[in-house]
Design a protein around this motif. Structure first.
Motif, PDB file in Angstrom:
ATOM      1  N   VAL A   1       0.707  -1.242   0.150  1.00  0.00           N
ATOM      2  CA  VAL A   1       0.005   0.013   0.077  1.00  0.00           C
ATOM      3  C   VAL A   1       0.446   0.993  -0.299  1.00  0.00           C
ATOM      4  O   VAL A   1       0.698   2.440  -1.299  1.00  0.00           O
ATOM      5  N   LEU A   2       1.556   0.854   0.665  1.00  0.00           N
ATOM      6  CA  LEU A   2       3.013   2.471   1.370  1.00  0.00           C
ATOM      7  C   LEU A   2       3.541   2.783  -0.603  1.00  0.00           C
ATOM      8  O   LEU A   2       3.923   3.793  -1.030  1.00  0.00           O
ATOM      9  N   ALA A   3       4.028   1.258  -1.257  1.00  0.00           N
ATOM     10  CA  ALA A   3       4.599   2.040  -2.200  1.00  0.00           C
ATOM     11  C   ALA A   3       3.524   2.298  -3.399  1.00  0.00           C
ATOM     12  O   ALA A   3       4.198   3.127  -4.260  1.00  0.00           O
ATOM     13  N   GLU A   4       2.502   2.148  -3.567  1.00  0.00           N
ATOM     14  CA  GLU A   4       1.968   2.422  -4.314  1.00  0.00           C
ATOM     15  C   GLU A   4       1.374   3.485  -3.935  1.00  0.00           C
ATOM     16  O   GLU A   4       0.484   4.733  -4.794  1.00  0.00           O
ATOM     17  N   SER A   5       1.626   4.633  -2.671  1.00  0.00           N
ATOM     18  CA  SER A   5       1.361   5.865  -2.267  1.00  0.00           C
ATOM     19  C   SER A   5       2.042   6.734  -2.616  1.00  0.00           C
ATOM     20  O   SER A   5       2.766   6.565  -3.102  1.00  0.00           O
ATOM     21  N   LYS A   6       0.710   7.602  -3.456  1.00  0.00           N
ATOM     22  CA  LYS A   6       1.750   9.060  -3.897  1.00  0.00           C
ATOM     23  C   LYS A   6       2.937  10.219  -2.848  1.00  0.00           C
ATOM     24  O   LYS A   6       2.087  10.163  -2.040  1.00  0.00           O
ATOM     25  N   GLY A   7       3.859  10.280  -3.573  1.00  0.00           N
ATOM     26  CA  GLY A   7       4.794  11.204  -2.687  1.00  0.00           C
ATOM     27  C   GLY A   7       5.811  10.681  -1.721  1.00  0.00           C
ATOM     28  O   GLY A   7       6.388  11.067  -1.049  1.00  0.00           O
ATOM     29  N   VAL A   8       6.043   9.076  -1.459  1.00  0.00           N
ATOM     30  CA  VAL A   8       6.726   8.985   0.052  1.00  0.00           C
ATOM     31  C   VAL A   8       8.118   8.568  -1.348  1.00  0.00           C
ATOM     32  O   VAL A   8       8.779   8.554  -2.320  1.00  0.00           O
ATOM     33  N   GLU A   9       8.637   9.005  -0.209  1.00  0.00           N
ATOM     34  CA  GLU A   9      10.523   8.660  -0.353  1.00  0.00           C
ATOM     35  C   GLU A   9      11.601   7.764   0.343  1.00  0.00           C
ATOM     36  O   GLU A   9      11.209   8.024   1.650  1.00  0.00           O
ATOM     37  N   TYR A  10      12.054   7.577  -0.354  1.00  0.00           N
ATOM     38  CA  TYR A  10      12.673   6.564   0.692  1.00  0.00           C
ATOM     39  C   TYR A  10      14.249   7.313   1.243  1.00  0.00           C
ATOM     40  O   TYR A  10      15.053   7.843   0.589  1.00  0.00           O
ATOM     41  N   ARG A  11      14.431   7.526   2.461  1.00  0.00           N
ATOM     42  CA  ARG A  11      15.052   8.023   3.256  1.00  0.00           C
ATOM     43  C   ARG A  11      16.491   6.888   3.618  1.00  0.00           C
ATOM     44  O   ARG A  11      16.957   7.776   4.940  1.00  0.00           O
ATOM     45  N   GLY A  12      16.589   6.250   3.077  1.00  0.00           N
ATOM     46  CA  GLY A  12      18.177   5.483   3.657  1.00  0.00           C
ATOM     47  C   GLY A  12      18.159   4.628   4.770  1.00  0.00           C
ATOM     48  O   GLY A  12      17.036   4.554   5.236  1.00  0.00           O
ATOM     49  N   GLU A  13      19.215   4.000   5.256  1.00  0.00           N
ATOM     50  CA  GLU A  13      18.794   2.655   6.779  1.00  0.00           C
ATOM     51  C   GLU A  13      19.154   4.214   7.570  1.00  0.00           C
ATOM     52  O   GLU A  13      20.532   4.761   7.615  1.00  0.00           O
ATOM     53  N   VAL A  14      18.617   3.934   8.888  1.00  0.00           N
ATOM     54  CA  VAL A  14      18.338   5.258   9.970  1.00  0.00           C
ATOM     55  C   VAL A  14      18.356   4.163  11.329  1.00  0.00           C
ATOM     56  O   VAL A  14      17.717   3.412  11.545  1.00  0.00           O
ATOM     57  N   LYS A  15      19.313   4.532  12.171  1.00  0.00           N
ATOM     58  CA  LYS A  15      18.766   4.430  13.595  1.00  0.00           C
ATOM     59  C   LYS A  15      17.727   5.129  14.283  1.00  0.00           C
ATOM     60  O   LYS A  15      17.503   6.140  13.887  1.00  0.00           O
ATOM     61  N   ASP A  16      16.332   3.907  14.805  1.00  0.00           N
ATOM     62  CA  ASP A  16      15.919   4.712  15.083  1.00  0.00           C
ATOM     63  C   ASP A  16      15.517   5.391  16.629  1.00  0.00           C
ATOM     64  O   ASP A  16      17.118   5.256  16.906  1.00  0.00           O
ATOM     65  N   ARG A  17      15.079   5.915  17.733  1.00  0.00           N
ATOM     66  CA  ARG A  17      14.948   6.249  18.687  1.00  0.00           C
ATOM     67  C   ARG A  17      16.124   5.028  20.054  1.00  0.00           C
ATOM     68  O   ARG A  17      16.004   5.293  20.908  1.00  0.00           O
ATOM     69  N   ALA A  18      15.316   3.687  19.693  1.00  0.00           N
ATOM     70  CA  ALA A  18      15.646   2.166  20.445  1.00  0.00           C
ATOM     71  C   ALA A  18      17.109   2.253  19.897  1.00  0.00           C
ATOM     72  O   ALA A  18      17.488   1.071  20.803  1.00  0.00           O
ATOM     73  N   GLY A  19      17.893   2.925  19.199  1.00  0.00           N
ATOM     74  CA  GLY A  19      19.440   2.342  18.448  1.00  0.00           C
ATOM     75  C   GLY A  19      19.357   0.749  17.559  1.00  0.00           C
ATOM     76  O   GLY A  19      19.960   0.769  16.928  1.00  0.00           O
ATOM     77  N   ARG A  20      17.317   0.808  16.980  1.00  0.00           N
ATOM     78  CA  ARG A  20      17.200  -0.273  16.048  1.00  0.00           C
ATOM     79  C   ARG A  20      17.395   0.224  14.656  1.00  0.00           C
ATOM     80  O   ARG A  20      17.166   1.391  14.127  1.00  0.00           O
ATOM     81  N   THR A  21      18.759  -0.367  13.454  1.00  0.00           N
ATOM     82  CA  THR A  21      18.940   0.532  12.253  1.00  0.00           C
ATOM     83  C   THR A  21      17.405  -0.639  11.690  1.00  0.00           C
ATOM     84  O   THR A  21      16.671  -1.510  11.512  1.00  0.00           O
TER      85      THR A  21
END
Length: 325
Positions: free
Chosen positions: A249-269
């Motif tokens: 669903v997200l892949a078919e949604s308009k305006g979504v961009e991939y922003r790479g690998e990140v660390k979330d606020r719990a330290g997970r990639t």
């Protein structure tokens, strides 16, 4: 807590959506649980103590309470302290990455599900967070929430405030000068009725999942999808096949961009996917972070790009949710 946690959509008059039933129930529960001075109220109603002396006592005490509240609130900095943003990379097309992840996740085995209650754990923070009746702008004070959901969709949750967080010693000093609000943890509980989604089966098709997450939503915009999934993930587990449908669903949604690998606020990639719009009034970027191994939603962030009348320096994180269990 014990006070109404008005989200940004309440602070910003330009926001056009109404919070869903679950959020309204939480807020109502917090308002009803809030401690209030007795027997007087801010509106100045008198207790039945007799005329004359009683009236004078009420006026004096009411003035004292209001003065204390105003002094306490005024002590908070005019510009709010906000969390650091995620380390997002330059934007790239999202559909190929989301589709590849969905294909991978869709092949994972379906786990055995035990009958009985489900447990959900998350940490979250919002610009409108209130502690002990004060809207705190001198520190970031996250909340740790544990939700238990019964098979009929009814929920009971416990929320505890976490230790204040600061970006510098100067921010800590300002917080201490402002009264150290939130130094002691607060806990509150609440409950919600059965979900309107129960006993409806959760779909695994792309179209079915879109309808499930956005039931009856006119237009079904990408911004609404981010909003609804953020709320739904609070107390809902998706199987691998269902997570694959969410990703498609997200892949078919308009305006979504991939922003790479990140660390979330719990330290997970995780893999970050963002969408920028003015769908709720002010220009903002919503970001989802998904686990690259199994497609679970790890976190949701809201980055404000223009402040309007809000007391922040943009760009600023104004809300985040980290899904821990």
């Amino acid at each position: 807590m014990g006070e109404l946690e008005a989200g940004l959509r309440d602070l910003d008059p330009a926001r056009g959506t109404v919070p869903d039933a679950r959020r309204r129930e939480e807020r109502l529960d917090r308002v009803l649980a809030a401690p209030r001075p007795a027997p007087l109220t801010v509106r100045g109603r008198r207790p039945v103590l007799g005329w004359g002396l009683a009236a004078g006592v009420v006026v004096a005490v009411t003035a004292t309470v209001l003065a204390l509240q105003l002094t306490r609130t005024a002590a908070q900095p005019a510009t709010a302290v906000t969390p650091p943003p995620l380390g997002l990379r330059a934007a790239a097309p999202a559909a190929p990455v989301l589709t590849a992840l969905a294909d991978k996740v869709g092949k994972l085995p379906e786990p055995a599900r035990a009958a009985g209650p489900e447990r959900f754990v998350r940490d979250s923070w919002s610009l409108s967070t209130r502690v002990d009746g004060v809207q705190v702008t001198s520190a970031v004070i996250p909340e740790h929430r544990v939700t238990v959901k019964q098979p009929d969709g009814s929920t009971r949750w416990t929320v505890r405030t976490l230790k204040p967080r600061f970006g510098s010693e100067a921010e800590r000093a300002r917080w201490e000068k402002s009264g150290s609000v939130g130094a002691e943890a607060e806990t509150y509980t609440g409950a919600g009725g059965p979900s309107y989604r129960v006993p409806r089966a959760v779909p695994t098709s792309t179209a079915g999942m879109r309808d499930y997450i956005l039931p009856g939503k006119a237009g079904r915009s990408t911004a609404q999808f981010y909003e609804s999934l953020t709320d739904l993930a609070t107390d809902h587990h998706f199987t691998p096949a269902q997570r694959a449908a969410v990703l498609r669903v997200l892949a078919e949604s308009k305006g979504v961009e991939y922003r790479g690998e990140v660390k979330d606020r719990a330290g997970r990639t995780g893999l970050a996917f963002s969408h920028t719009s003015r769908a709720f009034g002010l220009r903002e970027t919503r970001t989802f972070v998904f686990d690259p191994a199994d497609g679970r939603l790890l976190s949701a962030d809201e980055l404000l790009l223009e402040a309007g009348r809000l007391n922040v320096r943009t760009p600023a994180i104004v809300q985040y949710t980290t899904y821990l269990e």
